[in-house]
Write an enzyme that holds these catalytic residues in place. Structure first.
Site, PDB file in Angstrom:
ATOM      1  N   LYS A  37      -8.214  22.759 -15.257  1.00 10.95           N
ATOM      2  CA  LYS A  37      -7.601  23.848 -14.475  1.00 10.95           C
ATOM      3  C   LYS A  37      -6.516  23.273 -13.558  1.00 10.95           C
ATOM      4  O   LYS A  37      -6.407  22.050 -13.418  1.00 10.95           O
ATOM      5  CB  LYS A  37      -8.698  24.537 -13.652  1.00 10.95           C
ATOM      6  CG  LYS A  37      -9.433  23.586 -12.717  1.00 10.95           C
ATOM      7  CD  LYS A  37     -10.747  24.154 -12.221  1.00 10.95           C
ATOM      8  CE  LYS A  37     -11.403  23.148 -11.278  1.00 10.95           C
ATOM      9  NZ  LYS A  37     -12.678  23.629 -10.751  1.00 10.95           N
ATOM     10  N   TYR A  55      12.765  12.218  11.413  1.00 13.75           N
ATOM     11  CA  TYR A  55      12.611  13.396  12.279  1.00 13.75           C
ATOM     12  C   TYR A  55      11.812  13.057  13.530  1.00 13.75           C
ATOM     13  O   TYR A  55      10.809  12.346  13.478  1.00 13.75           O
ATOM     14  CB  TYR A  55      11.892  14.514  11.530  1.00 13.75           C
ATOM     15  CG  TYR A  55      12.788  15.332  10.638  1.00 13.75           C
ATOM     16  CD1 TYR A  55      13.902  15.996  11.151  1.00 13.75           C
ATOM     17  CD2 TYR A  55      12.507  15.444   9.287  1.00 13.75           C
ATOM     18  CE1 TYR A  55      14.713  16.767  10.324  1.00 13.75           C
ATOM     19  CE2 TYR A  55      13.310  16.216   8.452  1.00 13.75           C
ATOM     20  CZ  TYR A  55      14.417  16.868   8.983  1.00 13.75           C
ATOM     21  OH  TYR A  55      15.213  17.626   8.165  1.00 13.75           O
TER      22      TYR A  55
HETATM   23  C1  LIG Z   1     -13.474  22.445 -10.918  1.00 14.77           C
HETATM   24  C2  LIG Z   1     -14.795  22.625 -11.547  1.00 14.77           C
HETATM   25  C3  LIG Z   1     -15.441  21.560 -12.181  1.00 14.77           C
HETATM   26  C4  LIG Z   1     -14.930  20.126 -12.085  1.00 14.77           C
HETATM   27  O1  LIG Z   1     -15.259  19.625 -10.793  1.00 14.77           O
HETATM   28  P1  LIG Z   1     -14.885  18.132 -10.323  1.00 14.77           P
HETATM   29  O2  LIG Z   1     -15.506  18.033  -8.983  1.00 14.77           O
HETATM   30  O3  LIG Z   1     -13.398  18.069 -10.273  1.00 14.77           O
HETATM   31  O4  LIG Z   1     -15.457  17.197 -11.311  1.00 14.77           O
HETATM   32  C5  LIG Z   1     -16.597  21.831 -12.880  1.00 14.77           C
HETATM   33  N1  LIG Z   1     -17.124  23.084 -12.919  1.00 14.77           N
HETATM   34  C6  LIG Z   1     -16.548  24.129 -12.291  1.00 14.77           C
HETATM   35  C7  LIG Z   1     -17.177  25.467 -12.350  1.00 14.77           C
HETATM   36  C8  LIG Z   1     -15.380  23.929 -11.571  1.00 14.77           C
HETATM   37  O5  LIG Z   1     -14.826  24.969 -10.920  1.00 14.77           O
END
Ligand SMILES: *Cc1c(COP(=O)(O)O)cnc(C)c1O
Length: 345
Positions: A39, A248
């Site tokens: 994602k 800055y």
């Molecule tokens: C993002 C997510 C993961 C992966 O989690 P990590 O901590 O990045 O390994 C797994 N399951 C769900 C439902 C998630 O939203």
């Protein structure tokens, strides 16, 4: 590769390390299959590159958040689960992507919507205590899911990166649902959850962060390889005289004549102001001085006499260390990287 090749900023993605990390997590998952959370555009690396690279290593289960993210990589025809489920306005694309992507049903209304539309393969998220997304275990036991074709029943750990009693509570609540649905598989562990042991692996694990070089628990130290290195071009090299300031708000004053490189990277590229006076490059030899600007940083390059205008600088971005230096989480460091990098991998 994505982005213009001539961009003054690039992201070097070590695809061998990405595959090695997946193999490590697959091994640590024991008998369970190991998937991949891709994602947020593959945690900022580029979902298409990440998916193809991990598929070549043997990964067969991919997780995205939305149908937009699913559609963007559907051409690869890899099995996708859409974590945010199906809203009414997602049904058309969900139908179009049937056979490639399936929803992770998260609410009673989503379950009803999917069943009313004729069902088809789906996953289901059960809430075991995080109180984020998911249907209740009690509703599952009372028959909420009856008649659905469920591939994977899943839940998500709230505190897997800590030694919290919540982990075993969630594990027990989830394990009690074994056999309560017709689900083919059960899945609980994210990256950190994989280190909690065999009781947490069930049939399928869902790492994200650790694939990309994140170290959410000490058990991963020395096992997980860094994957991502931002590289930025020097736009100007100058000598700053003792007593003069840089950047800055003139927060940095030269204690002596100092060799400074101005480099094409800034907070608009996810290198946030927490790195001001705290970040470094070239393996720690070159410190960031003064405030991070939107598109630029200044580095003290006294240790690198040959670096000149047009040369490339490797930014220190090992995630645990960069997180400690900047105060940003390892997740934020990756997902904030932005669109101005040419992604090389
Ligand atoms: C993002 C997510 C993961 C992966 O989690 P990590 O901590 O990045 O390994 C797994 N399951 C769900 C439902 C998630 O939203």
């Amino acid at each position: 590769m994505r982005g213009r090749v001539t961009a003054p900023l690039r992201l070097r993605i070590d695809c061998d390390a990405l595959q090695a990390n997946w193999r490590t997590l697959d091994r640590m998952s024991g008998a369970a299959a190991c998937g991949a959370a891709i994602k947020a555009d593959g945690y900022g690396l580029g979902a298409a590159t990440v998916a193809a690279t991990l598929a070549a290593a043997g990964c067969r289960d991919f997780f995205v958040a939305t149908w937009d993210e699913a559609a963007a990589i559907a051409a690869q025809r890899l099995p996708l689960s859409v974590l945010h489920g199906v809203r009414a306005e997602d049904m058309a694309v969900a139908r179009a992507l049937a056979g490639i992507a399936r929803p992770v049903l998260d609410t009673d209304a989503q379950v009803a919507r999917w069943r009313d539309a004729g069902g088809g393969a789906c996953d289901v998220m059960v809430d075991t205590g995080m109180n984020r997304l998911g249907v209740s275990p009690q509703a599952v036991r009372e028959g909420l899911l009856d008649g659905l074709t469920i591939e994977t029943l899943m839940s998500h750990l709230a505190c897997a990166d800590e030694d919290s009693p919540m982990n075993s509570r969630q594990q027990a609540t989830f394990a009690a649902l074994a056999g309560a649905t017709g689900a083919q598989r059960m899945s609980l562990a994210n990256s950190a959850g994989i280190a909690l042991g065999a009781d947490y692996a069930f049939d399928l694990t869902r790492p994200g962060l650790a694939l990309y070089g994140g170290v959410p628990r000490r058990e991963f130290a020395g096992e997980i390889r860094p994957v991502v290195t931002p590289e930025a071009q020097i736009l100007q090299r100058r000598t700053v005289q003792a007593g003069d300031t840089v950047g800055y708000n003139a927060t940095w004053t030269a204690p002596r004549a100092t060799e400074v490189a101005i480099v094409n990277l800034g907070y608009a590229d996810g290198y946030l102001r927490g790195f001001s006076d705290r970040g470094s490059a070239q393996g720690g030899t070159v410190p960031v001085i003064g405030r991070v600007s939107m598109d630029l940083i200044a580095l003290d390059v006294g240790a690198e006499p040959t670096l000149a205008e047009g040369d490339w600088i490797a930014i220190d971005f090992a995630l645990p260390q960069a997180s400690a230096a900047s105060g940003l989480s390892q997740y934020e460091l990756l997902t904030g990287l932005g669109r101005r990098y040419a992604r090389l991998g």
